[in-house]
Write a protein that holds these residues in place. Structure first.
Motif, PDB file in Angstrom:
ATOM      1  N   ASP A 153       3.949   5.938  -5.681  1.00  0.00           N
ATOM      2  CA  ASP A 153       3.379   6.247  -6.886  1.00  0.00           C
ATOM      3  C   ASP A 153       2.564   6.954  -7.240  1.00  0.00           C
ATOM      4  O   ASP A 153       2.204   7.603  -8.170  1.00  0.00           O
ATOM      5  CB  ASP A 153       3.481   4.948  -7.642  1.00  0.00           C
ATOM      6  N   ARG A 154       0.798   7.041  -6.808  1.00  0.00           N
ATOM      7  CA  ARG A 154      -0.014   7.982  -6.963  1.00  0.00           C
ATOM      8  C   ARG A 154       0.036   9.555  -6.320  1.00  0.00           C
ATOM      9  O   ARG A 154       0.372  10.357  -7.269  1.00  0.00           O
ATOM     10  CB  ARG A 154      -0.873   7.049  -5.942  1.00  0.00           C
TER      11      ARG A 154
ATOM     12  N   TYR B 101       0.951  -1.155  -0.305  1.00  0.00           N
ATOM     13  CA  TYR B 101       0.280   0.299   0.152  1.00  0.00           C
ATOM     14  C   TYR B 101       1.014   1.095  -0.399  1.00  0.00           C
ATOM     15  O   TYR B 101       0.674   2.432  -0.861  1.00  0.00           O
ATOM     16  CB  TYR B 101      -0.697  -0.184   1.168  1.00  0.00           C
TER      17      TYR B 101
ATOM     18  N   ASN C   7       2.438  10.428  -9.512  1.00  0.00           N
ATOM     19  CA  ASN C   7       1.554  10.250 -10.927  1.00  0.00           C
ATOM     20  C   ASN C   7       1.153  11.666 -10.478  1.00  0.00           C
ATOM     21  O   ASN C   7       0.673  12.205 -11.829  1.00  0.00           O
ATOM     22  CB  ASN C   7      -0.081   9.367 -10.616  1.00  0.00           C
TER      23      ASN C   7
ATOM     24  N   LYS D 108      -4.655   3.454 -12.245  1.00  0.00           N
ATOM     25  CA  LYS D 108      -4.162   1.920 -11.921  1.00  0.00           C
ATOM     26  C   LYS D 108      -3.952   1.777 -10.273  1.00  0.00           C
ATOM     27  O   LYS D 108      -4.593   1.218  -9.925  1.00  0.00           O
ATOM     28  CB  LYS D 108      -3.316   1.842 -12.662  1.00  0.00           C
ATOM     29  N   ASN D 109      -3.216   2.952 -10.499  1.00  0.00           N
ATOM     30  CA  ASN D 109      -2.347   3.428  -8.628  1.00  0.00           C
ATOM     31  C   ASN D 109      -4.007   3.565  -7.754  1.00  0.00           C
ATOM     32  O   ASN D 109      -3.497   3.457  -6.724  1.00  0.00           O
ATOM     33  CB  ASN D 109      -1.080   3.891  -8.756  1.00  0.00           C
ATOM     34  N   ASN D 110      -5.019   3.793  -7.978  1.00  0.00           N
ATOM     35  CA  ASN D 110      -6.268   4.516  -7.519  1.00  0.00           C
ATOM     36  C   ASN D 110      -6.756   3.458  -6.980  1.00  0.00           C
ATOM     37  O   ASN D 110      -7.417   3.520  -5.877  1.00  0.00           O
ATOM     38  CB  ASN D 110      -7.028   5.555  -8.475  1.00  0.00           C
TER      39      ASN D 110
ATOM     40  N   ILE E 211       1.912   1.483  -3.655  1.00  0.00           N
ATOM     41  CA  ILE E 211       1.293   2.151  -4.203  1.00  0.00           C
ATOM     42  C   ILE E 211       1.355   3.720  -4.068  1.00  0.00           C
ATOM     43  O   ILE E 211       0.488   4.811  -5.011  1.00  0.00           O
ATOM     44  CB  ILE E 211       0.144   1.424  -4.473  1.00  0.00           C
ATOM     45  N   THR E 212       0.709   3.883  -2.673  1.00  0.00           N
ATOM     46  CA  THR E 212       0.640   5.451  -2.618  1.00  0.00           C
ATOM     47  C   THR E 212       1.869   6.296  -3.115  1.00  0.00           C
ATOM     48  O   THR E 212       1.463   7.613  -3.023  1.00  0.00           O
ATOM     49  CB  THR E 212       0.305   5.946  -0.820  1.00  0.00           C
TER      50      THR E 212
ATOM     51  N   LYS F 278      -1.793   5.846 -15.565  1.00  0.00           N
ATOM     52  CA  LYS F 278      -0.475   4.960 -14.007  1.00  0.00           C
ATOM     53  C   LYS F 278      -1.295   5.500 -13.104  1.00  0.00           C
ATOM     54  O   LYS F 278      -1.955   4.452 -12.114  1.00  0.00           O
ATOM     55  CB  LYS F 278       0.690   5.534 -14.070  1.00  0.00           C
TER      56      LYS F 278
ATOM     57  N   LEU G 124      -4.861   0.034  -6.934  1.00  0.00           N
ATOM     58  CA  LEU G 124      -4.728  -0.289  -6.258  1.00  0.00           C
ATOM     59  C   LEU G 124      -4.268   0.533  -4.958  1.00  0.00           C
ATOM     60  O   LEU G 124      -4.638  -0.785  -4.149  1.00  0.00           O
ATOM     61  CB  LEU G 124      -2.634  -0.622  -7.168  1.00  0.00           C
ATOM     62  N   THR G 125      -5.046   1.554  -4.683  1.00  0.00           N
ATOM     63  CA  THR G 125      -4.497   1.718  -3.428  1.00  0.00           C
ATOM     64  C   THR G 125      -6.071   1.583  -2.313  1.00  0.00           C
ATOM     65  O   THR G 125      -5.887   1.284  -1.409  1.00  0.00           O
ATOM     66  CB  THR G 125      -5.030   3.378  -3.246  1.00  0.00           C
TER      67      THR G 125
END
Length: 640
Positions: free
Chosen positions: A22-23, A16, A26, A612-614, A19-20, A609, A616-617
Motif C-alpha cells: 500500500d505504501r 507488514y 501511495n 498512516k502506512n508509514n 502495508i508495504t 494514507k 503502520l510500517t
C-alpha cells in the motif's frame, strides 16, 4: 509454545507486506500525480478516463480547426474588402463617364482604368490563398446563388439537384430488367398534382426518345417512385431525382425516386408554375437516362466533364436564363462567355454542348435548314456511338466517340473544350447561329418545331399529347426498386449532377469541428467564384459611350451587392465559428475537470494514507521483531 511454525511472526510479516505494498502505491500515486497508473488500479475508471481523454484531444483539435476556418474567412473577407474598394472606384468612373461633358478620349482613359481594375479583381480571385488552398475557385458557387448559412445546402431558385448513388458496368452493357418490386408506402398527395407530374415525366421521356434515341439502347424497363414532401422549405431544393443501388452475385437492384418539394410545388400553386415544373422534370429525366445508359462515364474520376453533363440536360430544359447573350452579341462578348465553360456549366456548358452537336452535324453532312434539328441529330450520333461501345462489350470511350463522329476534327473532349474556352472562331459562329435561331425562345431541343419556341409553348401545352411507358413515374410508391441480372460492379456515390449545387460540392470546405464523424460536428464553408465575370454576372462594364456608361452604373452597383452578399455570408459563418470555438473550449475545460476527478490523485488524501502506512510500517517492523523474539523462551526452558 510452537517453535517450528511461528504463527505470530507469520501474521506480522503478512500484515507488514500488505502495508508495504500500500505504501508503494501511495508513493507511486504521489510521485506521478495520478490515482490510476495502470488498468488494475481502477478498470472501469480507466475506461471512462481514456474515453474522455480521446474526446478532450479531439475537441481541442476541433477548436483549432474552427480557428483555421476563421483564418480562411478573414483572408477571403480581406480580399473582398479590396474588391469592394475597386468597385466603389468603378462606380465613380461610370458616373463620371455618364456625364455629357466627356469626350471620346476621356471615356477611353476611363475605360482603361476600368480594365485595369477588372484585371486586378481577377488577379485577387486567382491569387488569394490560405495554406496554399485557393479561397476562391472558378468552379465554386456563384454570388448569384440563393445560399444560406446552415448544415444543408440551399440552391438557387429554378436550379435543381440530382443525387445519385450508382454503379459502373463491366463492359457487357446494362442487362435487361428481370423483376420489379415496389417499396415504401404511397405518398400523400393531391391526385391532380401527382397526375400532372407523372404526365410531364412521361411526356419528357417520350420526347427524349424522339430527340436522343441513342440513349434508349440499353436498359429502360424501369419505373421511378414519386415522393412529394417537404425537402428543405420554400426556395431551397425544388426537386431532385435519386438513384441508389445494392447488388449480390445474382442480381443488382436499383431504386429510383423523383422527389418534389411540396413547399415549392404543391396542389395550390403548381398550375401557375407548370412550365417551370415540366422543364425541371425534363432536365432531371435527361440525367436519369444518361446515368442508366452511360453509367461508367457519369461516375468516378474518369467521367464526363461537368459542362457536358449539365449542358446535355440543359438542351432538354432549355437555357433556363443562364445564357446572357443574344443573336446581336459581339464576338468579344461571346468569347468572354465561352471562357466560362468551367465555372458556368449550365450556361456556357449548354452552348458548348449545342455547338458540339452542330460540329458533329457538319462532320456527318447533315444539311437540314432547322438548326435545332441538326444539333439534335449531331448529339444523338454521339450518344449512339458511346452506347454502341457499351453494348458491344467495350468500355465507353468518349474521346474515341467524338473523334469518330467529327471525322477527326476533334480528337478528344479536352480538345473541343480547349478550343471552345479559347474562343475558336468556328465555334463562335456556331453560337451566333444558335442564338439567332433561339431568339427569345427557350432553346430546348425537345420541341420539334423551333429553338425559338417559348418555355410556355414547349413545357406548358394545353395537354400532353405524347407519353411513354419507359422510365414511368409510379405515383403510388415513394420509390421503385428494379432488379437486373448480374454483371454490374459497385461505383461511387455521386452528388450534384442536377442543375444546382449540393451540400458536398467538391469546391466547398468541410470544417471538422467535433471529435466524431457526424454532420452535426461538421460545418460547411462555401467557396465562391469571385472573378470579374461572376460578380458582374457576365455583363460588361463599358464606358465607351454615355449610354453604355449609364447602363454600366447599374452593372457595377449590382456587383457591389453580390460581393456584399458573399461577405455577409462569410461574416455570419465567422460569428458562428467563434461561438463554436467558445463552446468547444468550454466543453474541453469541463471534460478535463471531470477526467481529473477520475484520474488525478487527491494529494491531501493520499498524503494522509501515506503517513498512516508509514506508521503502520514501523509498527509492523516492531511486531515482527517481537514475534521473532518469542522462540527465545523455548531456549530459556532448554537452559533451565
Amino acid at each position: 509454545m510452537v517453535l517450528t511454525h511461528n504463527m505470530t511472526a507469520m501474521n506480522a510479516q503478512r500484515q507488514y507486506k500488505v502495508i508495504t505494498n500500500d505504501r508503494v502505491k501511495n508513493s507511486e500515486k504521489l510521485s506521478s500525480g495520478y490515482k490510476i497508473n495502470r488498468a488494475a488500479d481502477d478498470a472501469a475508471g480507466l475506461t471512462i478516463s481514456e474515453k474522455m481523454r480521446s474526446q478532450i484531444r479531439g475537441l481541442t483539435q476541433a477548436s483549432d480547426n474552427a480557428q483555421d476556418g476563421v483564418s480562411f474567412i478573414q483572408i477571403a473577407d480581406g480580399a473582398l474588402t479590396e474588391v469592394h474598394t475597386m468597385l466603389d472606384r468603378m462606380v465613380e468612373l461610370t458616373v463620371k463617364a455618364s456625364n455629357g461633358t466627356n469626350t471620346t478620349a476621356d471615356r477611353d482613359a476611363i475605360q482603361k482604368e476600368i480594365t485595369q481594375l477588372t484585371n486586378e479583381i481577377n488577379r485577387v480571385h486567382q491569387s488569394s490563398e490560405f495554406n496554399t488552398i485557393p479561397t476562391f475557385c472558378d468552379n465554386a458557387h456563384s454570388p448569384e446563388e440563393n445560399f444560406n448559412v446552415g448544415p444543408s445546402a440551399k440552391l438557387k431558385i429554378n436550379d435543381y439537384n440530382i443525387e445519385l448513388e450508382y454503379v459502373g458496368n463491366d463492359g457487357t452493357g446494362l442487362p435487361a430488367a428481370v423483376t420489379a418490386t415496389q417499396d415504401g408506402a404511397a405518398t400523400s398527395y393531391d391526385l391532380d398534382f401527382a397526375n400532372y407530374i407523372v404526365a410531364a415525366a412521361q411526356n419528357a421521356v417520350s420526347r427524349l426518345a424522339d430527340t436522343y434515341p441513342g440513349l434508349f439502347n440499353a436498359s429502360s424497363n424501369v419505373k421511378i417512385g414519386l415522393n412529394i414532401a417537404n425537402i428543405d422549405g420554400s426556395s431551397g431544393t425544388l426537386a431532385s431525382a435519386a438513384l441508389s443501388m445494392s447488388w449480390n452475385s445474382v442480381s443488382s437492384q436499383m431504386e429510383y425516386k423523383l422527389n418534389i418539394d411540396s413547399s415549392d410545388y404543391n396542389a395550390s400553386n403548381y398550375t401557375s408554375k407548370k412550365e417551370d415544373l415540366a422543364a425541371t422534370i425534363a432536365h432531371e429525366m435527361t440525367h436519369v437516362l444518361m446515368y442508366d445508359t452511360l453509367t461508367s462515364k457519369m461516375i468516378g474520376n474518369d467521367k464526363f466533364p461537368k459542362w457536358f453533363v449539365e449542358g446535355a440536360a440543359q438542351t432538354a430544359s432549355g437555357d433556363g436564363g443562364w445564357v446572357h447573350l443574344n443573336g446581336s452579341s459581339s464576338d468579344a462578348s461571346i468569347k468572354s462567355f465561352m471562357s466560362q465553360i468551367g465555372s458556368n456549366p449550365y450556361g456556357a456548358g449548354y452552348l458548348a454542348t449545342m455547338s458540339l452537336g452542330a460540329e458533329i452535324a457538319k462532320a456527318q453532312g447533315y444539311s437540314n435548314t432547322d438548326t435545332g434539328k441538326n444539333i439534335r441529330d449531331g448529339l444523338n450520333k454521339l450518344f449512339d456511338e458511346m452506347t454502341k461501345q457499351s453494348l458491344a462489350g467495350n468500355p465507353i470511350d468518349p474521346d474515341a466517340a467524338i473523334n469518330t463522329v467529327t471525322n477527326g476534327a476533334y480528337k478528344t473532349f479536352a480538345e473541343f473544350q480547349n478550343k471552345f474556352k479559347s474562343g475558336n472562331q468556328t465555334l463562335v459562329n456556331d453560337i451566333k447561329n444558335i442564338l439567332t435561331a433561339t431568339g427569345s425562345g427557350a432553346g430546348s431541343l425537345l420541341d420539334g418545331s423551333s429553338l425559338s419556341d417559348s418555355q410556355a409553348t414547349v413545357f406548358n401545352p394545353a395537354s400532353f399529347s405524347t407519353s411513354s411507358s419507359l422510365y414511368a413515374v409510379d405515383k403510388d410508391h415513394k420509390s421503385v426498386t428494379t432488379a437486373f441480372g448480374a454483371g454490374l460492379i459497385p461505383g461511387a456515390k455521386m452528388a450534384g449532377m442536377g442543375s444546382g449545387r449540393p451540400y458536398d460540392n467538391g469546391d466547398d470546405l468541410i470544417l471538422q469541428v467535433g471529435a466524431a464523424n457526424s454532420p452535426y460536428q461538421q460545418i460547411l464553408l462555401k467557396r465562391f467564384n469571385m472573378s470579374a465575370d461572376s460578380i458582374f454576372n457576365y455583363e460588361e462594364v463599358d464606358c465607351s459611350t454615355q449610354e453604355k456608361a449609364q447602363d454600366s452604373m447599374q452593372v457595377v452597383n449590382d456587383a457591389i451587392a453580390r460581393v456584399s452578399k458573399v461577405r455577409s455570408y462569410y461574416g455570419a459563418v465567422q460569428n458562428r465559428l467563434e461561438h463554436t470555438i467558445a463552446n468547444l473550449d468550454n466543453i474541453v475545460e469541463n471534460t478535463t475537470a471531470a477526467e481529473s476527478q477520475i484520474r488525478d490523485t487527491d494529494m491531501a488524501s493520499e498524503m494522509v494514507k501515506l503517513s498512516k502506512n508509514n506508521i503502520l510500517t514501523q509498527v509492523g517492523e516492531s511486531m515482527i521483531a517481537q514475534a521473532n523474539s518469542q522462540p527465545q523462551g523455548v531456549l530459556s526452558l532448554l537452559q533451565g
